[in-house]
Structure formats: structure tokens, C-alpha cells
Design an enzyme around this catalytic site. Structure first.
Site, mmCIF file in Angstrom:
data_model
loop_
_atom_site.group_PDB
_atom_site.id
_atom_site.type_symbol
_atom_site.label_atom_id
_atom_site.label_comp_id
_atom_site.label_asym_id
_atom_site.label_seq_id
_atom_site.Cartn_x
_atom_site.Cartn_y
_atom_site.Cartn_z
ATOM 1 N N CYS A 7 0.759 -1.151 -0.004
ATOM 2 C CA CYS A 7 0.067 -0.061 -0.161
ATOM 3 C C CYS A 7 0.911 1.169 -0.073
ATOM 4 O O CYS A 7 2.155 1.061 -0.052
ATOM 5 C CB CYS A 7 -0.879 0.142 1.309
ATOM 6 S SG CYS A 7 -2.395 0.752 0.928
ATOM 7 N N CYS A 79 -4.578 -0.696 -2.173
ATOM 8 C CA CYS A 79 -5.128 0.716 -2.299
ATOM 9 C C CYS A 79 -6.183 0.308 -3.146
ATOM 10 O O CYS A 79 -6.436 -0.398 -3.956
ATOM 11 C CB CYS A 79 -4.151 1.469 -2.383
ATOM 12 S SG CYS A 79 -3.239 1.282 -4.181
ATOM 13 N N CYS A 87 -2.069 3.669 -6.512
ATOM 14 C CA CYS A 87 -1.362 2.381 -6.274
ATOM 15 C C CYS A 87 0.270 2.443 -6.653
ATOM 16 O O CYS A 87 0.609 2.663 -7.735
ATOM 17 C CB CYS A 87 -1.832 1.245 -6.426
ATOM 18 S SG CYS A 87 -3.670 0.654 -5.911
#
Length: 159
Positions: A7, A79, A87
Site C-alpha cells: 500500500c 489500495c 497504487c
């Protein structure tokens, strides 16, 4: 097999995914989490949720993908790019897939509404990890295209 849950901040969704995977995975499989721009702290609600589920967070911290102890075999971004989050793109010769999740730490509302958002995210993470662990990995490891298709399919599962 090493799975990296990636993430941006590595404080919530990727940490929840790492904890869930390591709790459920058989020997020989391990998850790590990292961020492209780590926050430097774990979200307290994510830590509390893992602890409520009986999952140790000992040794967990928000870290950069530059600090990984091993090269992952699979990178899963978590994400929610559909929600406008960018991302991070892991640079390396690995299988990559996207399992987008809304960030429960951005939910505003009552404690009950925020906790419900964390529980929804947890349920999706669990469903996806259980689907991954149910795959015939010995068979799929020799068919990269089919493994990629299965990983991408899993990213669409909801709880």
C-alpha cells in the site's frame, strides 16, 4: 512462497492483510507488508482489530518496500485505485495483482460506523486470502498466466 501486501502508507490495509495471511497460511508461506511512502506508524484500530482476532502484531511496523528481508514472489496492492488512490508499482520480476480495498481509516462517523468499516475491510481480506489459499498452487506455479488470472479474479471478491 513470500507474498507482499503493498500500500502507500503501510499502516492499515496492508498490515491487516499481512496479519490475516500469516494467521491462516500453512508452513512455507509467509506474508510481508510494506508501503511506498510508509507513515511510520500502525493505525491503532488496525492493531486492535488484529488483536481482537487473536493475531499477534509483535514485530509489525510501518516499513518501506526498500526494507524487505526477502524478494516477494507475488505482490498484492491493496489500495483502492478506483477511489482515486494511486497504487504503488512494485519494481521487480514478480507476479503482481490488485486487490483494491477502501481505506477504513478514512471513514468519518461514530465509533460504531468506523468499527463497522474496519470489520467490512477485514471480511473482504479474509475472503480473498481464503480463496488464495484454496488455489491448487502446486499446479498453478507451472502456469503463470493461469495463476495471474486467478489472482486477478480473487481481487474482485467481496465478503
Amino acid at each position: 512462497m513470500n507474498i507482499l501486501f503493498l500500500c502507500t502508507g503501510n499502516s492499515c490495509r496492508s498490515v491487516l492483510s499481512e496479519g490475516a495471511f500469516n494467521h491462516l497460511a500453512p508452513a512455507g508461506m509467509r506474508a510481508l507488508s510494506a508501503g511506498s511512502h510508509p507513515t511510520g506508524w500502525l493505525h491503532p484500530r488496525a492493531v486492535a482489530l488484529l488483536q481482537r482476532k487473536g493475531i499477534s502484531t509483535e514485530g509489525y511496523f510501518s516499513k518501506s518496500w526498500d526494507a524487505l528481508p526477502v524478494t516477494p514472489d507475488i505482490v498484492v496492492t491493496v489500495c483502492a485505485s478506483a477511489a482515486g488512490e494511486t497504487c504503488p508499482a512494485y519494481l521487480g520480476p514478480v507476479l503482481r495483482t490488485h486487490w483494491g480495498l477502501d481505506d477504513p481509516s478514512h471513514v468519518a462517523g461514530t465509533d460504531e460506523e468506523i468499527e463497522a468499516a474496519f470489520e467490512r475491510t477485514w471480511a473482504i481480506i479474509l475472503a480473498r486470502i481464503q480463496a488464495f489459499l484454496a488455489l491448487p498452487l502446486d499446479e498453478l506455479n507451472t502456469d503463470r498466466a493461469r495463476l495471474q488470472a486467478e489472482l486477478d479474479r480473487i481481487g474482485t471478491l467481496q465478503a
